[in-house]
Write a protein that holds these residues in place. Structure first.
Motif, PDB file in Angstrom:
ATOM      1  N   TYR A 124       0.830  -1.204   0.000  1.00 30.97           N
ATOM      2  CA  TYR A 124       0.000   0.000   0.000  1.00 30.97           C
ATOM      3  C   TYR A 124       0.869   1.261   0.000  1.00 30.97           C
ATOM      4  CZ  TYR A 124      -2.449   3.981   1.877  1.00 30.97           C
ATOM      5  OH  TYR A 124      -2.918   5.250   2.067  1.00 30.97           O
ATOM      6  N   LEU A 125       1.881   1.296   0.857  1.00 28.52           N
ATOM      7  CA  LEU A 125       2.720   2.495   0.941  1.00 28.52           C
ATOM      8  C   LEU A 125       3.477   2.753  -0.364  1.00 28.52           C
ATOM      9  CD1 LEU A 125       4.088   2.122   4.575  1.00 28.52           C
ATOM     10  CD2 LEU A 125       2.482   3.839   3.748  1.00 28.52           C
ATOM     11  N   ILE A 126       3.971   1.699  -0.988  1.00 28.41           N
ATOM     12  CA  ILE A 126       4.689   1.861  -2.261  1.00 28.41           C
ATOM     13  C   ILE A 126       3.734   2.315  -3.349  1.00 28.41           C
ATOM     14  CG2 ILE A 126       5.935   0.608  -4.066  1.00 28.41           C
ATOM     15  CD1 ILE A 126       7.193  -1.080  -1.768  1.00 28.41           C
ATOM     16  N   THR A 127       2.558   1.677  -3.422  1.00 26.60           N
ATOM     17  CA  THR A 127       1.559   2.062  -4.433  1.00 26.60           C
ATOM     18  C   THR A 127       1.088   3.485  -4.212  1.00 26.60           C
ATOM     19  OG1 THR A 127       0.841  -0.236  -4.563  1.00 26.60           O
ATOM     20  CG2 THR A 127      -0.660   1.417  -5.450  1.00 26.60           C
ATOM     21  N   ASN A 128       0.851   3.846  -2.966  1.00 19.28           N
ATOM     22  CA  ASN A 128       0.413   5.192  -2.623  1.00 19.28           C
ATOM     23  C   ASN A 128       1.434   6.231  -3.085  1.00 19.28           C
ATOM     24  OD1 ASN A 128      -1.341   7.044  -1.159  1.00 19.28           O
ATOM     25  ND2 ASN A 128       0.400   7.252   0.220  1.00 19.28           N
ATOM     26  N   LYS A 129       2.700   5.966  -2.837  1.00 23.62           N
ATOM     27  CA  LYS A 129       3.758   6.900  -3.246  1.00 23.62           C
ATOM     28  C   LYS A 129       3.820   7.019  -4.767  1.00 23.62           C
ATOM     29  CE  LYS A 129       8.685   7.754  -2.783  1.00 23.62           C
ATOM     30  NZ  LYS A 129       9.953   7.267  -2.276  1.00 23.62           N
ATOM     31  N   ASN A 130       3.729   5.878  -5.465  1.00 14.19           N
ATOM     32  CA  ASN A 130       3.786   5.904  -6.927  1.00 14.19           C
ATOM     33  C   ASN A 130       2.590   6.630  -7.527  1.00 14.19           C
ATOM     34  OD1 ASN A 130       6.234   4.574  -7.001  1.00 14.19           O
ATOM     35  ND2 ASN A 130       5.299   2.558  -7.150  1.00 14.19           N
ATOM     36  N   LEU A 131       1.405   6.425  -6.959  1.00  9.71           N
ATOM     37  CA  LEU A 131       0.218   7.134  -7.455  1.00  9.71           C
ATOM     38  C   LEU A 131       0.342   8.636  -7.241  1.00  9.71           C
ATOM     39  CD1 LEU A 131      -2.713   4.805  -6.330  1.00  9.71           C
ATOM     40  CD2 LEU A 131      -1.957   5.274  -8.663  1.00  9.71           C
ATOM     41  N   ALA A 132       0.881   9.025  -6.088  1.00 13.78           N
ATOM     42  CA  ALA A 132       1.048  10.449  -5.795  1.00 13.78           C
ATOM     43  C   ALA A 132       2.044  11.093  -6.751  1.00 13.78           C
ATOM     44  CB  ALA A 132       1.495  10.638  -4.352  1.00 13.78           C
ATOM     45  N   LEU A 133       3.057  10.354  -7.170  1.00 10.84           N
ATOM     46  CA  LEU A 133       4.031  10.902  -8.116  1.00 10.84           C
ATOM     47  C   LEU A 133       3.494  10.940  -9.538  1.00 10.84           C
ATOM     48  CD1 LEU A 133       7.314   9.194  -6.833  1.00 10.84           C
ATOM     49  CD2 LEU A 133       6.658  11.600  -6.600  1.00 10.84           C
ATOM     50  N   LYS A 134       2.629   9.967  -9.873  1.00 10.53           N
ATOM     51  CA  LYS A 134       2.147   9.848 -11.248  1.00 10.53           C
ATOM     52  C   LYS A 134       1.015  10.822 -11.555  1.00 10.53           C
ATOM     53  CE  LYS A 134       0.752   6.349 -14.579  1.00 10.53           C
ATOM     54  NZ  LYS A 134       0.472   4.931 -14.778  1.00 10.53           N
ATOM     55  N   PHE A 135       0.106  10.997 -10.609  1.00  9.32           N
ATOM     56  CA  PHE A 135      -1.064  11.839 -10.835  1.00  9.32           C
ATOM     57  C   PHE A 135      -0.987  13.092  -9.966  1.00  9.32           C
ATOM     58  CE2 PHE A 135      -2.526   7.431 -11.543  1.00  9.32           C
ATOM     59  CZ  PHE A 135      -2.871   7.539 -12.883  1.00  9.32           C
ATOM     60  N   LYS A 136      -1.022  14.245 -10.604  1.00  3.22           N
ATOM     61  CA  LYS A 136      -0.889  15.523  -9.894  1.00  3.22           C
ATOM     62  C   LYS A 136      -2.050  15.758  -8.927  1.00  3.22           C
ATOM     63  CE  LYS A 136       2.855  16.887 -11.896  1.00  3.22           C
ATOM     64  NZ  LYS A 136       4.080  16.770 -11.171  1.00  3.22           N
ATOM     65  N   PRO A 143       2.299  12.250   1.087  1.00  2.00           N
ATOM     66  CA  PRO A 143       2.660  12.435   2.495  1.00  2.00           C
ATOM     67  C   PRO A 143       1.601  11.923   3.472  1.00  2.00           C
ATOM     68  CG  PRO A 143       2.318  14.561   1.403  1.00  2.00           C
ATOM     69  CD  PRO A 143       2.199  13.505   0.362  1.00  2.00           C
ATOM     70  N   MET A 144       0.379  11.749   2.999  1.00  2.00           N
ATOM     71  CA  MET A 144      -0.684  11.266   3.875  1.00  2.00           C
ATOM     72  C   MET A 144      -0.700   9.743   3.993  1.00  2.00           C
ATOM     73  SD  MET A 144      -2.284  13.922   5.007  1.00  2.00           S
ATOM     74  CE  MET A 144      -3.869  13.372   5.522  1.00  2.00           C
ATOM     75  N   GLY A 145       0.036   9.044   3.132  1.00  2.00           N
ATOM     76  CA  GLY A 145       0.026   7.581   3.113  1.00  2.00           C
ATOM     77  C   GLY A 145       0.362   6.938   4.447  1.00  2.00           C
ATOM     78  N   PRO A 146       1.466   7.306   5.089  1.00  2.00           N
ATOM     79  CA  PRO A 146       1.768   6.702   6.392  1.00  2.00           C
ATOM     80  C   PRO A 146       0.708   6.997   7.451  1.00  2.00           C
ATOM     81  CG  PRO A 146       3.731   7.697   5.470  1.00  2.00           C
ATOM     82  CD  PRO A 146       2.589   8.091   4.584  1.00  2.00           C
ATOM     83  N   LEU A 147       0.137   8.207   7.430  1.00  2.00           N
ATOM     84  CA  LEU A 147      -0.917   8.548   8.388  1.00  2.00           C
ATOM     85  C   LEU A 147      -2.164   7.702   8.135  1.00  2.00           C
ATOM     86  CD1 LEU A 147      -2.007  10.298  10.676  1.00  2.00           C
ATOM     87  CD2 LEU A 147      -2.689  11.973   8.954  1.00  2.00           C
ATOM     88  N   ILE A 148      -2.551   7.577   6.870  1.00  2.00           N
ATOM     89  CA  ILE A 148      -3.706   6.745   6.526  1.00  2.00           C
ATOM     90  C   ILE A 148      -3.449   5.302   6.952  1.00  2.00           C
ATOM     91  CG2 ILE A 148      -5.038   5.802   4.588  1.00  2.00           C
ATOM     92  CD1 ILE A 148      -4.491   8.529   3.160  1.00  2.00           C
ATOM     93  N   SER A 149      -2.261   4.824   6.707  1.00  2.00           N
ATOM     94  CA  SER A 149      -1.893   3.470   7.087  1.00  2.00           C
ATOM     95  C   SER A 149      -2.020   3.254   8.596  1.00  2.00           C
ATOM     96  CB  SER A 149      -0.463   3.186   6.622  1.00  2.00           C
ATOM     97  OG  SER A 149      -0.035   1.938   7.045  1.00  2.00           O
ATOM     98  N   CYS A 150      -1.539   4.209   9.378  1.00  2.00           N
ATOM     99  CA  CYS A 150      -1.641   4.111  10.840  1.00  2.00           C
ATOM    100  C   CYS A 150      -3.090   4.137  11.303  1.00  2.00           C
ATOM    101  CB  CYS A 150      -0.877   5.249  11.497  1.00  2.00           C
ATOM    102  SG  CYS A 150       0.906   5.062  11.426  1.00  2.00           S
ATOM    103  N   LEU A 151      -3.889   5.013  10.706  1.00  2.00           N
ATOM    104  CA  LEU A 151      -5.289   5.101  11.099  1.00  2.00           C
ATOM    105  C   LEU A 151      -6.043   3.820  10.765  1.00  2.00           C
ATOM    106  CD1 LEU A 151      -6.172   8.779  10.085  1.00  2.00           C
ATOM    107  CD2 LEU A 151      -5.973   7.830  12.383  1.00  2.00           C
TER     108      LEU A 151
END
Length: 159
Positions: A124-136, A143-151
């Motif tokens: 999830y964290l890797i996919t989240n980072k790649n999606l954030a870089l690919k789509f503006k 940056p919200m990925g780790p927070l979402i993951s924790c929640l």
């Protein structure tokens, strides 16, 4: 922090040194006091460095030095978290090769559910980072990925 623990290890003296037992278990009150003193001293040094504008000194450190330090810290942190992903206890060691050896010899003790959850969270964290870089439009998702993951993890444990 792992670096603080490594630095404080052995600093309390012979009365708190017991073979095969860390000092933070032998003399917990003294260890906490030493850790608090260390944190306070580091804070004072950072405030002084900020007031004296000493940030320019970092430019004298070469990129390989900074990169090596960062990579070393990442390896230490990743290996310290491996016991939670594999689902079994690993003895603490200051040597990386000992930790890797302990992982290899105990690999048959791996528990499925922690491994599955760890792999899903990492994916999830890797996919989240790649999606954030690919789509503006999803830039804030990075940056919200780790927070979402924790929640999500907290809600799953709580439910």
């Amino acid at each position: 922090s792992l670096l603080v623990e490594a630095g404080l290890n052995g600093q309390l003296g012979p009365e708190c040194t017991v073979e095969d037992k860390p000092q933070y278990e032998t003399c917990p009150e003294e260890y906490v006091g030493l850790a608090c003193l260390t944190a306070a001293m580091v804070g004072v040094m950072q405030i002084l460095a900020s007031v004296l504008k000493l940030g320019f000194l970092v430019t004298f450190l070469g990129h390989p030095v900074i990169s090596g330090f960062t990579s070393g810290a990442a390896i230490i942190i990743a290996l310290s978290q491996l016991k939670y992903v594999l689902g079994y206890d690993l003895p603490k060691s200051q040597y990386i090769y000992e930790t890797i050896y302990n992982v290899i010899i105990k690999i048959d003790q791996t528990k499925g559910m922690p491994l599955l959850l760890g792999c899903v969270w990492l994916a999830y964290l890797i996919t989240n980072k790649n999606l954030a870089l690919k789509f503006k439009r999803l830039k804030m998702l990075g940056p919200m990925g780790p927070l979402i993951s924790c929640l999500v993890g907290t809600v799953m444990i709580w439910a």
